[in-house]
Structure formats: C-alpha cells, structure tokens
Design an enzyme around this catalytic site. Structure first.
Site, short mmCIF file in Angstrom:
data_model
loop_
_atom_site.label_atom_id
_atom_site.label_comp_id
_atom_site.label_asym_id
_atom_site.label_seq_id
_atom_site.Cartn_x
_atom_site.Cartn_y
_atom_site.Cartn_z
N GLY A 98 -7.07 0.80 3.17
CA GLY A 98 -8.52 0.83 2.95
C GLY A 98 -8.89 1.54 1.66
O GLY A 98 -10.02 1.42 1.19
N GLY A 99 -7.96 2.33 1.11
CA GLY A 99 -8.19 2.95 -0.20
C GLY A 99 -9.31 3.99 -0.22
O GLY A 99 -9.61 4.64 0.79
N THR A 100 -9.92 4.10 -1.37
CA THR A 100 -10.88 5.18 -1.64
C THR A 100 -12.11 5.10 -0.74
O THR A 100 -12.48 6.10 -0.10
CB THR A 100 -11.34 5.10 -3.12
OG1 THR A 100 -10.18 5.04 -3.95
CG2 THR A 100 -12.18 6.31 -3.50
N CYS A 101 -12.78 3.97 -0.71
CA CYS A 101 -14.04 3.84 0.00
C CYS A 101 -13.89 4.30 1.44
O CYS A 101 -14.67 5.10 1.96
CB CYS A 101 -14.54 2.41 -0.05
SG CYS A 101 -16.03 2.15 0.91
N GLU A 118 0.86 -1.19 0.00
CA GLU A 118 0.00 0.00 0.00
C GLU A 118 0.89 1.24 0.00
O GLU A 118 1.81 1.35 0.81
CB GLU A 118 -0.93 0.00 1.22
CG GLU A 118 -1.77 1.27 1.39
CD GLU A 118 -2.57 1.66 0.14
OE1 GLU A 118 -3.37 0.85 -0.33
OE2 GLU A 118 -2.35 2.78 -0.37
N HIS A 173 -45.94 -3.82 6.48
CA HIS A 173 -46.58 -2.51 6.46
C HIS A 173 -46.17 -1.74 7.71
O HIS A 173 -46.14 -2.31 8.79
CB HIS A 173 -48.10 -2.65 6.45
CG HIS A 173 -48.80 -1.34 6.62
ND1 HIS A 173 -48.91 -0.44 5.59
CD2 HIS A 173 -49.40 -0.78 7.71
CE1 HIS A 173 -49.56 0.64 6.05
NE2 HIS A 173 -49.86 0.46 7.32
#
Ligand SMILES: Cc1cc2nc3c(=O)[nH]c(=O)nc-3n(C[C@H](O)[C@H](O)[C@H](O)COP(=O)(O)OP(=O)(O)OC[C@H]3O[C@@H](n4cnc5c(N)ncnc54)[C@H](O)[C@@H]3O)c2cc1C
Length: 463
Positions: A44-47, A39, A446
C-alpha cells in the site's frame, strides 16, 4: 549473481505497491498477462501506511479534541479538562491504516496471473530485475517506487533523534514540545494535530511565509488560524544545525529576528520528499532522472528506456495519491483500452488537511498574474457563508479566477469548512471546459458551502 540463476519470464513487472502499482497489476493480470509485483516493505506504500490515511485518521482525532474544547460555544456542557489518550489515537489510526494495508496485500496475493515478491527490486539491465537471489524479466516494466522524507545534511543531524512522517506513526505519547522543521503541507498537518492533542508546537520555516506555493493571502490566513490555536510560527528562520544538550533537542536557526536557538522535546523533519530512485540500479537501464532524482517521463509516462514506465511520486509529476492513481489510469488506458489519455489532461487539484481545510484547483493568483492574461477575480470570506456560520467555523475565505475572454475558470481556492469537498464543483466544470456561467445557473443545495460559489461568481471584478 551466479551464471546458473534461473530467470523467470513475465509479461509485466511492477516495482512497488503504492497507489498505481496494485491497480495496474490487476488490470494487466485480468487481461491475461503474466504479472510480477514486487514490494520491499509495507503493502500500500506511503498513502496507506505513513501518509494520507493515517494522518487524516489522526486529524479526525485532533478535530474531535478541538470540538470538545469548543463544546461550550455550541451550548454543550462537558466535564473537566480535555485530555487525549495518545495510545488510543494511535490504535485507531493503526486499525484503519492496517485494514487498508492487509486489503491491498490480500488482493494482490489472491490475484490470478499475478505473483507477489517481497524484497528490494533492482534493475540488472533494462529488462531484468533482481529481487534477492531471484531474477525476473519482462518486456514491460512499471516503476511505482514512491518517495521518502528528505533529510537535509546539517551539523548534528546524525547525533540527534529526529522524527519523520514515517516514525511519527509510532508515536503513542504526547510530545511536550514538538519542533517542526518545514512549514509546508506535511509539517502544517502534524503541527495542528499535535497542538490539538495538547503539545506545544513550533514551526520553523525558512521562507517569509508558510506554504510558499500558495498565494500570500492564503499563507497569511493559514498562519493566523494556526497561531490562534497557540502554535508558534517562526518565519524567515533557516534551520542550519541541530543539537541535543541533555534532555532537549535544539534547532539552530539562521534568522534576523527571534531566538536563533529553538528548543523542544521532539524534532520532526518535514522539509520535502525524495524519490526512491537512488537504489534501483537505474544506471543499468538508460532511464534518465532529473537533478532531484525524479524519473523523466513523457506525457504517457514512458521513460527514456523503451519498455519502462514510471508512475506516481517517483516521476515528479504529481506528488499525490490521486495523481499516482491517475498515472495508473493513463498507462492502462493507453496500453489496454486504445484510449489516448495524457498527463497533461490533468488539472492541478489537491487539499491541505488542516482544519479548516484548503481545497485548491488550477492556477494560483500569482500564476494567473504571471500568465499575463486578462482575468477576473471574486472572493468571499467564510463569515459570509451561512453554513460556516451555523457550524461556528467561519475562518478562511474562498476565491476564484476566470479568464475574461473565454469565461473559463482558471483556478480557485477554498480555505474553509468543507473546502476539500466544495472545490470539486469548480473542478468538474473546469474538466468540462465549460464557462463559469454554467455554475452560476446551477441551483446548489442550501445550506452548503457550495451554494455560495454561484453567488461569489456574481461579484467577478478585473484582477
Ligand atoms: C504525511 C503525508 C501525508 C500525505 N497526505 C496526502 C493526502 O492527504 N492526499 C494525497 O493525495 N496525498 C498525500 N500524500 C502523498 C501520497 O501519500 C503519495 O503521493 C502517494 O502515496 C503516492 O505514492 P506512490 O504511488 O508514488 O508510491 P508509494 O505509495 O510511496 O509506494 C511506493 C512503494 O514502493 C516500494 N518500493 C520502493 N522502492 C522499492 C524497490 N526498490 N523494490 C521494491 N519496492 C520498492 C515502497 O516500499 C512503497 O511501498 C501524503 C504524504 C505524506 C508523506
């Protein structure tokens, strides 16, 4: 690279810790393979850091502000003017996003059989990856490098301070007037949240409608929702240059109507994403890319170079967290479980997180018409959904398309409160390859938005 540099041998190398890499690392390592994962920036990157998690956290703050302003509609008495403390909005966002990041990092760093490298990875050959001064080799290499905001070349762009989805994460103040170039998913989410925080907001979109990929009725309804909140929407306006006279930023637009100069205090560029494939050394591997820089893959996510796979946004097959994670599932199933899963098993599904959200599955109306098949359509406004009425959130509508012959659901859109969740009952029936009549016979709870899906299906008419 000196001849003496040692090369460390692994069974598998994973480049990037986005939505596919870490889970794949865990599966491979748990199966006894020796794994390296690399990395170069934030785990964790973009998200986790600049995408879904922080933006949806901010959308929640914006919704709270909106509901406080609307309190009177519900008989709730509040104090004076609503204001938003952007430092606290950012702190909340940082805390939630930070927790995810450290959890991914901790998970990988404590994973048996897995070594974490922090640095930029570059292919030296199809089987050797360089990270700083180190060389790693493996018979299987998985690319999960994601993408970044595209910045179009235009006069002035180098001289003007502009924001992207990444630098927006550092904003702890209220922009006086946020000008957003790009009226698609990312631009619209930021537009509504900053309007609700209290900024003046203008969206500049070159097309004749917002989120061009959606049907015209969806685009039109979204425009109405945003304009009702005071967002300025400029359509048919192509941003061709930017400049910074004194303390303003001006976007210069090519347009037939309206002012060609749109001035604001801050500029956000949200015109699409570019895969992070340009600096990977792919030219040394035989891995082919398309014109946009997406790595070409087959139905099993194999690239054109044997032993190299590409997962997530960088393969151009999805562009979402759930599609990247599904890429991991496909690769793991094929390599480890003898389960032949394919990208083409996947049904299009995503949401746009404005409020109310848009949940989408399968084909749009335009795609159904283009396919030439005999189809049926049913629609229902949210004003006729009791739950929406009770919640005082009646904007939007839902619609669904069915194949007239097979009775299978072709696609659906729910633009309305709870639309991001309610759409899943349709999606699951599509995955089951069951006829729409299955939903009609199901008794839904409902009062929910989902309970009106069977009712809507009772009104199917030829498209
Ligand atoms: C503002 C915004 C909002 C979004 N909201 C949503 C949403 O609500 N829902 C949704 O499903 N999707 C959303 N997305 C899309 C989603 O974030 C991505 O599809 C998702 O993160 C998948 O990314 P990935 O796994 O391909 O890689 P990424 O998460 O982008 O990770 C790639 C990683 O690789 C690293 N890397 C890159 N090159 C190298 C290299 N050479 N060496 C080492 N490491 C490298 C990067 O630093 C990064 O950490 C959003 C995106 C944005 C920008």
């Amino acid at each position: 690279m000196g001849a003496k540099t040692m090369t460390t041998q692994y069974d598998a190398i994973i480049i990037g810790t986005g939505q596919a890499g870490p889970s794949l690392a865990a599966r491979l390592a748990n199966s006894g393979r020796k794994v390296a994962i690399i990395e170069r920036k934030l785990f964790g990157g973009t998200c986790v850091n600049t995408g879904c998690i922080p933006t949806k956290t901010m959308v929640a703050s914006a919704y709270a502000a909106h509901m406080v302003r609307r309190a009177g509609d519900f008989g709730v008495v509040t104090g004076t003017d609503v204001s938003v403390d952007m430092k606290r909005v950012k702190a909340r966002k940082d805390q939630i996003s930070g927790k995810s990041r450290t959890s991914v990092e901790g998970w990988l760093k404590h994973l048996a059989n897995c070594t974490v490298y922090e640095g930029h990875a570059r292919f030296e050959s199809a089987s050797v990856v360089q990270v700083g001064d180190l060389r790693l080799t493996a018979p299987q290499i998985f690319i999960n490098v994601g993408g970044r905001a595209s910045i179009p070349e235009m006069p002035g762009i180098d001289q003007v301070p502009y924001l992207t989805n990444s630098s927006m994460m550092g904003v702890d103040f209220l922009p006086r007037h946020l000008v957003i170039v790009g009226g698609s998913y990312i631009g619209l989410e930021f537009a509504q949240m900053f309007r609700r925080f209290g900024s003046e907001v203008t969206i500049i979109e070159q097309n004749s409608r917002l989120i061009q990929r959606e049907d015209e009725d969806v685009s039109a309804c979204i425009k109405e929702i945003l304009e009702d909140e005071g967002i300025h929407v400029r359509l048919n306006a192509k941003c061709i240059a930017v400049s910074k006279p004194e303390d303003e930023i001006v976007a210069h637009a090519e347009c037939e109507t309206g002012d060609p100069e749109i001035a604001g205090s801050h500029l956000l560029m949200a015109v699409g994403r570019t895969p992070n494939t340009g600096d990977l050394g792919l030219e040394n591997t035989g891995v082919l890319m398309d014109k946009r820089g997406n790595i070409e893959v087959d139905d099993f996510l194999r690239t054109s170079a044997p032993g190299i796979w590409a997962l997530g946004d960088c393969n151009g097959k999805g562009g979402f967290t759930h599609t990247s994670y599904n890429d991991f599932e496909i690769v793991a199933a094929n390599l480890l479980d003898k389960d032949e899963r394919r990208v083409t098993d996947r049904i299009t599904a995503y949401a746009l997180y404005i409020d109310p959200p848009l949940g989408r599955v399968g084909m749009t109306e335009a795609e159904v018409r283009k396919s030439g098949r005999k189809a049926l359509v049913a629609t229902r406004p949210m004003t006729k959904v009791t739950r929406a009425v009770e919640k005082g959130e009646t904007q939007g509508f839902m619609k669904i398309f069915v194949d007239a012959e097979t009775k299978r659901i072709l696609g659906a859109a729910i633009l309305g409160t709870g639309g991001d969740e309610a759409i899943h009952s349709i999606l699951d029936v599509m995955y089951a390859k069951a006829p729409y009549t299955l939903i009609q016979r199901a008794v839904h709870i409902h009062p929910t938005v989902s309970e009106l899906i069977p009712t809507m299906l009772g009104d199917l008419k030829p498209l």
